[in-house]
Motif scaffolding. Sequence first.
Motif, PDB file in Angstrom:
ATOM      1  N   HIS A  21      58.946  58.987  27.010  1.00 54.84           N
ATOM      2  CA  HIS A  21      59.373  57.645  26.615  1.00 54.84           C
ATOM      3  C   HIS A  21      59.686  56.805  27.852  1.00 54.84           C
ATOM      4  CE1 HIS A  21      60.637  59.084  22.368  1.00 54.84           C
ATOM      5  NE2 HIS A  21      59.572  58.336  22.280  1.00 54.84           N
ATOM      6  N   PRO A  22      59.484  55.477  27.776  1.00 56.69           N
ATOM      7  CA  PRO A  22      59.899  54.620  28.901  1.00 56.69           C
ATOM      8  C   PRO A  22      61.419  54.621  29.018  1.00 56.69           C
ATOM      9  CG  PRO A  22      59.261  53.288  27.001  1.00 56.69           C
ATOM     10  CD  PRO A  22      58.905  54.710  26.668  1.00 56.69           C
ATOM     11  N   PRO A  23      61.957  54.246  30.188  1.00 59.24           N
ATOM     12  CA  PRO A  23      63.413  54.265  30.362  1.00 59.24           C
ATOM     13  C   PRO A  23      64.116  53.291  29.422  1.00 59.24           C
ATOM     14  CG  PRO A  23      62.342  53.140  32.194  1.00 59.24           C
ATOM     15  CD  PRO A  23      61.259  53.794  31.394  1.00 59.24           C
ATOM     16  N   GLN A  24      65.366  53.592  29.069  1.00 61.34           N
ATOM     17  CA  GLN A  24      66.186  52.671  28.302  1.00 61.34           C
ATOM     18  C   GLN A  24      66.395  51.399  29.121  1.00 61.34           C
ATOM     19  OE1 GLN A  24      67.417  53.106  25.236  1.00 61.34           O
ATOM     20  NE2 GLN A  24      66.659  55.187  24.973  1.00 61.34           N
ATOM     21  N   PRO A  25      66.397  50.209  28.487  1.00 57.17           N
ATOM     22  CA  PRO A  25      66.635  48.981  29.249  1.00 57.17           C
ATOM     23  C   PRO A  25      67.946  49.026  30.037  1.00 57.17           C
ATOM     24  CG  PRO A  25      65.856  48.448  27.050  1.00 57.17           C
ATOM     25  CD  PRO A  25      66.097  49.929  27.075  1.00 57.17           C
ATOM     26  N   LEU A  26      69.008  49.519  29.403  1.00 57.00           N
ATOM     27  CA  LEU A  26      70.313  49.663  30.056  1.00 57.00           C
ATOM     28  C   LEU A  26      70.963  50.942  29.552  1.00 57.00           C
ATOM     29  CD1 LEU A  26      71.642  45.996  29.695  1.00 57.00           C
ATOM     30  CD2 LEU A  26      70.948  47.093  31.831  1.00 57.00           C
ATOM     31  N   PRO A  27      71.768  51.621  30.391  1.00 60.21           N
ATOM     32  CA  PRO A  27      72.478  52.807  29.906  1.00 60.21           C
ATOM     33  C   PRO A  27      73.337  52.471  28.687  1.00 60.21           C
ATOM     34  CG  PRO A  27      72.664  52.642  32.293  1.00 60.21           C
ATOM     35  CD  PRO A  27      72.026  51.360  31.819  1.00 60.21           C
TER      36      PRO A  27
END
Length: 467
Positions: free
Chosen positions: A128-134
């Motif tokens: 999956h692509p990274p989360q926009p923000l933690p």
Amino acid sequence: MRAALALLLLVAAAQALHRGKPYVREKVCQEYKMLGKENFRTLTIIANSRKYSNGTFEEIGHLVQEMVSLAETCCADGADPSCYDAGSTALSVRSCGADSPFPAHPGTAECCTHEGLERKLCLAALRHPPQPLPRYLQPSDKELCQAFRRDPREFADRFLYEYSSSYSQAPLPVLLGSTRTFLSMVSTCCISPAPTACFLKEKLARKTLSLLTLTSNRICSRFSAYGKDKVSFSSLASLAQKIPTASFEDLLPLAEDAAEVSSQCCDSLAEDCMQKKLLEHTAKVCSALSARDGRFADCCKGKNLLENHFCILAMPPAPAPELPDAAGPTNKELCGKEGALHATRFLFELARRHTSLPDAVLAKLHDSSGKLRGECCSSKDPSACWDSKRQRIEAELLPFLEKADQLCGQYNKLPFLEFKKRLRETLPQAEPEASPARLEQLLEQRVSFASACCLPDAPPLLCASKV
């Protein structure tokens, strides 16, 4: 720490359980027996929560259960040598079922058109692509202890999932160290006669590691989205906006060094790679820029280089200095051997003159400049191509840059409600033919863009779509 180091040895096997290569069974079984079932299970939760960061807790749980069960069954003494390959094949078949309990991924359907080893390799490569923000929010100490006492295993599993999926781009050694020390803190302090004092002491001890997790997740998210060359440019533009009086020659080596840190450490299994290289990079930045700028000098005063680095990252842009218009490169320079360098130098000059331009806009300019060079330099008449492009740039791009610079400049200076109020007042003049409904739509679009993308740690993929 030995357990954490041992877990690192397992990651290639844990992430390749679908792959079906002959050596994988031997490696999985060797590490499974060395680590024991619980440590194996812990790493499998972390590795798959990172890999499928949009998966639910239940989906990750199903996958972990299958992987651990496969290792437990097929690594037992006397197990049939074909057990592992048959089990991993069955797992890949189940992944392709309509009622699969495993994390959904847009690429799964494509993988499932293949058979056998090819399918396993394809499934193993999904991420999956990274989360926009933690998204992980640490509960209060009291809430932590209540959840821990209610069910220690459930608490640990859910924490590993939430933290690892939230900080999925942090290097695995950083993530392992951070989760290990957090769970140790909770298990120690929740049975302590003085839990408040215990938590305070342990949180202070974890401060540097927590900061490293946050910072490295941000650095590696950008690297994942941009790649090395674009990270170098993004770092260059950021420095140019923070210290616009510095020259291209001063800042380019620092930007290239920042990209090298990402390239070497984001996927490294070396336990101290990120911390060591990041501290070395921070020392170089402080050495080069402290004497030239008071804000850098203030950030570099601390004894903790990681805190100094975080201070520099969070530094807002400086006011734009009064500079003459930037002279663009010639057609010949753009299509010469060092065309990319000339283009980068020009974008650097734009960044230092528009210090509030957000990273997402500058990154888009970087992409566009590469496409334009490819298009014009390969055309029959490069000069004619460039001349027509320059006319459009002057007519359309430069006014857009002024607007984006002004928008983020106001957002960074004004309290949020004042920013929104002023934008509401100025929009009708900027868009005189827009209806009230359209003006409200434009207002919300620009407020949404500014609040997400005008900040130093703006998420690159999300903001690229908003540009």
